[in-house]
Design a protein around this motif. Structure first.
Motif, PDB file in Angstrom:
ATOM      1  N   ILE A  16     101.576  84.616  33.016  1.00 15.89           N
ATOM      2  CA  ILE A  16     100.716  83.861  32.104  1.00 15.89           C
ATOM      3  C   ILE A  16     101.455  83.564  30.802  1.00 15.89           C
ATOM      4  N   LEU A  17     102.080  84.610  30.238  1.00 17.60           N
ATOM      5  CA  LEU A  17     102.693  84.445  28.919  1.00 17.60           C
ATOM      6  C   LEU A  17     103.823  83.423  28.903  1.00 17.60           C
ATOM      7  N   GLU A  18     104.563  83.343  29.967  1.00 19.22           N
ATOM      8  CA  GLU A  18     105.722  82.445  29.940  1.00 19.22           C
ATOM      9  C   GLU A  18     105.293  80.977  29.855  1.00 19.22           C
ATOM     10  N   LYS A  19     104.041  80.707  30.222  1.00 17.66           N
ATOM     11  CA  LYS A  19     103.546  79.322  30.134  1.00 17.66           C
ATOM     12  C   LYS A  19     102.929  79.017  28.777  1.00 17.66           C
ATOM     13  N   LEU A  20     102.758  80.048  27.953  1.00 19.75           N
ATOM     14  CA  LEU A  20     102.063  79.830  26.675  1.00 19.75           C
ATOM     15  C   LEU A  20     103.039  79.467  25.568  1.00 19.75           C
ATOM     16  N   ASP A  21     102.497  78.761  24.603  1.00 17.45           N
ATOM     17  CA  ASP A  21     103.211  78.465  23.379  1.00 17.45           C
ATOM     18  C   ASP A  21     103.450  79.767  22.613  1.00 17.45           C
ATOM     19  N   ALA A  22     104.611  79.851  21.935  1.00 21.20           N
ATOM     20  CA  ALA A  22     104.898  81.062  21.147  1.00 21.20           C
ATOM     21  C   ALA A  22     103.848  81.294  20.069  1.00 21.20           C
ATOM     22  N   LYS A  23     103.149  80.230  19.684  1.00 19.84           N
ATOM     23  CA  LYS A  23     102.139  80.355  18.636  1.00 19.84           C
ATOM     24  C   LYS A  23     100.728  80.507  19.197  1.00 19.84           C
ATOM     25  N   ASP A  24     100.617  80.882  20.454  1.00 21.35           N
ATOM     26  CA  ASP A  24      99.285  81.047  21.039  1.00 21.35           C
ATOM     27  C   ASP A  24      98.478  82.077  20.237  1.00 21.35           C
ATOM     28  N   VAL A  48      96.832  85.490  22.205  1.00 24.13           N
ATOM     29  CA  VAL A  48      97.618  86.693  22.463  1.00 24.13           C
ATOM     30  C   VAL A  48      97.589  87.615  21.248  1.00 24.13           C
ATOM     31  N   THR A  49      97.600  87.024  20.054  1.00 23.97           N
ATOM     32  CA  THR A  49      97.453  87.849  18.848  1.00 23.97           C
ATOM     33  C   THR A  49      96.132  88.612  18.879  1.00 23.97           C
ATOM     34  N   PHE A  50      95.068  87.907  19.262  1.00 20.35           N
ATOM     35  CA  PHE A  50      93.752  88.560  19.333  1.00 20.35           C
ATOM     36  C   PHE A  50      93.737  89.653  20.403  1.00 20.35           C
ATOM     37  N   ILE A  51      94.268  89.323  21.577  1.00 20.75           N
ATOM     38  CA  ILE A  51      94.291  90.304  22.660  1.00 20.75           C
ATOM     39  C   ILE A  51      95.143  91.515  22.249  1.00 20.75           C
ATOM     40  N   GLU A  92     104.200 105.756  26.081  1.00 21.90           N
ATOM     41  CA  GLU A  92     103.787 105.439  24.715  1.00 21.90           C
ATOM     42  C   GLU A  92     104.439 104.174  24.169  1.00 21.90           C
ATOM     43  N   HIS A  93     105.492 103.719  24.856  1.00 22.26           N
ATOM     44  CA  HIS A  93     106.145 102.511  24.337  1.00 22.26           C
ATOM     45  C   HIS A  93     105.194 101.303  24.394  1.00 22.26           C
ATOM     46  N   VAL A  94     105.026 100.665  23.242  1.00 19.02           N
ATOM     47  CA  VAL A  94     104.194  99.452  23.186  1.00 19.02           C
ATOM     48  C   VAL A  94     105.101  98.262  22.883  1.00 19.02           C
ATOM     49  N   PRO A  95     105.166  97.300  23.789  1.00 17.59           N
ATOM     50  CA  PRO A  95     106.020  96.131  23.517  1.00 17.59           C
ATOM     51  C   PRO A  95     105.482  95.363  22.308  1.00 17.59           C
ATOM     52  N   SER A  96     106.395  94.839  21.498  1.00 14.07           N
ATOM     53  CA  SER A  96     105.940  94.064  20.345  1.00 14.07           C
ATOM     54  C   SER A  96     105.631  92.631  20.787  1.00 14.07           C
ATOM     55  N   LEU A  97     104.839  91.939  19.974  1.00 10.77           N
ATOM     56  CA  LEU A  97     104.550  90.525  20.261  1.00 10.77           C
ATOM     57  C   LEU A  97     105.843  89.734  20.349  1.00 10.77           C
ATOM     58  N   GLU A  98     106.761  90.027  19.442  1.00 12.20           N
ATOM     59  CA  GLU A  98     108.030  89.297  19.406  1.00 12.20           C
ATOM     60  C   GLU A  98     108.825  89.522  20.688  1.00 12.20           C
ATOM     61  N   LEU A 134     106.327  85.954  21.539  1.00  9.24           N
ATOM     62  CA  LEU A 134     105.221  85.358  20.787  1.00  9.24           C
ATOM     63  C   LEU A 134     105.281  85.715  19.326  1.00  9.24           C
ATOM     64  N   LYS A 135     104.703  84.841  18.518  1.00  9.63           N
ATOM     65  CA  LYS A 135     104.650  85.099  17.088  1.00  9.63           C
ATOM     66  C   LYS A 135     103.225  85.461  16.703  1.00  9.63           C
ATOM     67  N   LYS A 136     103.115  86.432  15.822  1.00 11.30           N
ATOM     68  CA  LYS A 136     101.782  86.814  15.352  1.00 11.30           C
ATOM     69  C   LYS A 136     101.141  85.634  14.623  1.00 11.30           C
ATOM     70  N   GLN A 137      99.905  85.340  14.952  1.00 11.11           N
ATOM     71  CA  GLN A 137      99.212  84.213  14.343  1.00 11.11           C
ATOM     72  C   GLN A 137      98.113  84.688  13.402  1.00 11.11           C
TER      73      GLN A 137
END
Length: 444
Positions: A36-44, A47-50, A170-176, A180-183
């Motif tokens: 799903i993510l690979e099809k989204l704009d980096a500024k979606d 994803v920030t909300f989720i 415990e590792h949490v992947p970052s948005l970056e 993706l960029k935090k919106q």
DNA sequence: AGAGCGTTGTA
DNA sequence: ACAACGCTC
């Protein structure tokens, strides 16, 4: 019994079917799905909300002695790695095509137990007297009278005595890291569902009267929370049903049910006209681009679209106005508009979006008659008379007399304002659409 | 099986 | 009026 609790669109603890039905040793997880993510704009924005919701869920789970593993991967890969250790996966159902195919494939890896958790009713039930699915809203709505009558629907609580499976995740992947960029989100999305619910409750009595007006703040603001399950449909119902004035808003909740029900029973409606109409769309790429960017020259349409682009939000009536304009005045296939909304709307729900577009383009089972075409200028005059909403978005028009917004070429008549000219005349394009739909119907 | 009706409108 | 049809009981 060792179970994976696969959180997807149910990011809450209370009234959560998978937590309620879990037993023994459990492994709660969430997957940021690379497919799903690979099809989204980096500024979606979603994803920030989720992302923030998933982190919250992790904290909430920790409070009850559990935890949440967060993956950035393809679901198949995750479950391939886990399959030796677990007996089954618990998850909530989705009826859109991507989810159905995904879950079918996952099921080949580990047995999947699905729960109807995002909606009040199971679409398999509630057939009409001929044992067929309802196609018209009102009879469907009437068939849910028993629910309406019950002031409270039984909700679920997390099971007791769950044990957390060996946890070193415990590792949490970052948005970056996920590309993706935090919106920046609309302020109200930072608030908890209970807070929004309480605020809405205090103005519930005004809902029916004010809900159509773009510039009034009468809506629930809960569609995004409902979409990702920060609040369940049952919780929403239970909180509002006790009030005298709740009918109007519960009716909208039941529309959400109806559209999910339609997608379940008519899965092809995701891709094709639900009614077999062969409409000769113009599908002009340039016109579509102008619509997307809010450059149509119709103030209410442009304000609606630019607001969507900026915030990820759009008022319900505005969705009708811009979708009628796209499918009827511009004669562009509803699927183009549906796909654009899917990209932009924070509260994008496949079932609601698909059925609403089918409604607007008169191709759905209980849709607007094709000759009943919205006139965007009359709509803005009726529902944004003072131009408050329009001016809030089209700030370059803030000094103009709002009367200019409600007639064709009104804004363009002001020579000091640089505003796009109209793509089509409303009158001509209306007649053109009626003709095209007449033709579509008379075809064999 | 024939009657009654149909989320959101416009000219 | 628009057009007259499918859905539901």
């Amino acid at each position: 019994m060792k179970q994976i609790l696969w959180f997807r669109r149910d990011l809450r603890i209370e009234d959560n079917a998978i937590l309620a039905h879990a037993q023994g040793e459990v492994f709660p997880l969430f997957i940021f799905d690379q497919n799903i993510l690979e099809k989204l704009d980096a500024k979606d924005k979603r994803v920030t909300f989720i992302y923030q919701s998933v982190l919250n869920l992790k904290k909430e789970l920790q409070k009850i002695g559990l935890n949440l593993a967060i993956f950035y991967d393809k679901p198949e890969a995750v479950f391939q790695r886990l399959k030796e250790k677990f007996d089954e996966i618990l998850c909530s159902i989705d009826h859109d095509n991507y989810a159905k195919v995904r879950d079918k494939n996952i099921e080949k890896i580990i047995p999947l137990k699905r729960f109807n958790d995002a909606f009040l009713i199971d679409p398999q039930e509630h057939l009409n007297k001929s044992h067929l699915p309802y196609k018209v809203f009102t009879p469907f709505y009437n068939s849910l009278f028993y629910l309406w009558e019950s002031h409270k629907i039984k909700t679920l609580s997390p099971a007791n005595n769950l044990q957390l499976h060996d946890f070193n995740y415990e590792h949490v992947p970052s948005l970056e890291a996920m590309g993706l960029k935090k919106q920046i989100l609309p302020e109200f999305l930072e608030q908890k569902a209970e807070v929004l619910l309480e605020k809405f409750t205090s103005k519930l009595t005004a809902y029916q009267k004010e809900r159509d007006f773009f510039s009034l703040d009468a809506s629930t603001k809960l569609s995004v929370h409902l979409r990702f399950g920060l609040l369940s449909a049952k919780q929403f119902f239970n909180a509002l049903r006790p009030y005298q004035a709740s009918e109007a808003v519960i009716r909208q909740l039941f529309f959400r049910e109806f559209y999910n029900y339609l997608l379940y029973h008519f899965p092809h409606s995701q891709f094709e006209n639900q009614k077999p109409l062969k409409i000769k769309f113009l599908n002009n790429q340039e016109d579509f681009k102008k619509w997307c960017q809010g450059e149509t020259g119709v103030p209410i349409v442009d304000a609606g679209m630019r607001h969507l682009n900026q915030t990820g939000l759009m008022h319900n009536r505005l969705r009708m106005v811009v979708s009628s304009y796209l499918t009827k005045n511009l004669l562009i296939d509803w699927r183009w508009g549906e796909a654009y909304f899917a990209k932009k709307l924070l509260d994008y729900e496949a079932s609601s979006n698909i059925a609403s577009w089918q409604w607007a383009s008169s191709t759905g089972s209980d849709s607007v008659p094709y000759f009943r075409i919205f006139n965007p200028y009359l709509q803005s005059e009726k529902f944004d008379k003072e131009g408050i909403f329009i001016k809030s978005v089209l700030t370059e028009l803030s000094q103009l007399d709002p009367k200019l917004f409600h007639k064709e070429n009104g804004v363009q008549s002001n020579l000091f304002i640089n505003y796009p000219s109209q793509i089509v005349s409303i009158k001509m394009s209306r007649l053109r659409a009626i003709e095209a739909f007449k033709q579509a119907k008379s075809k064999p």
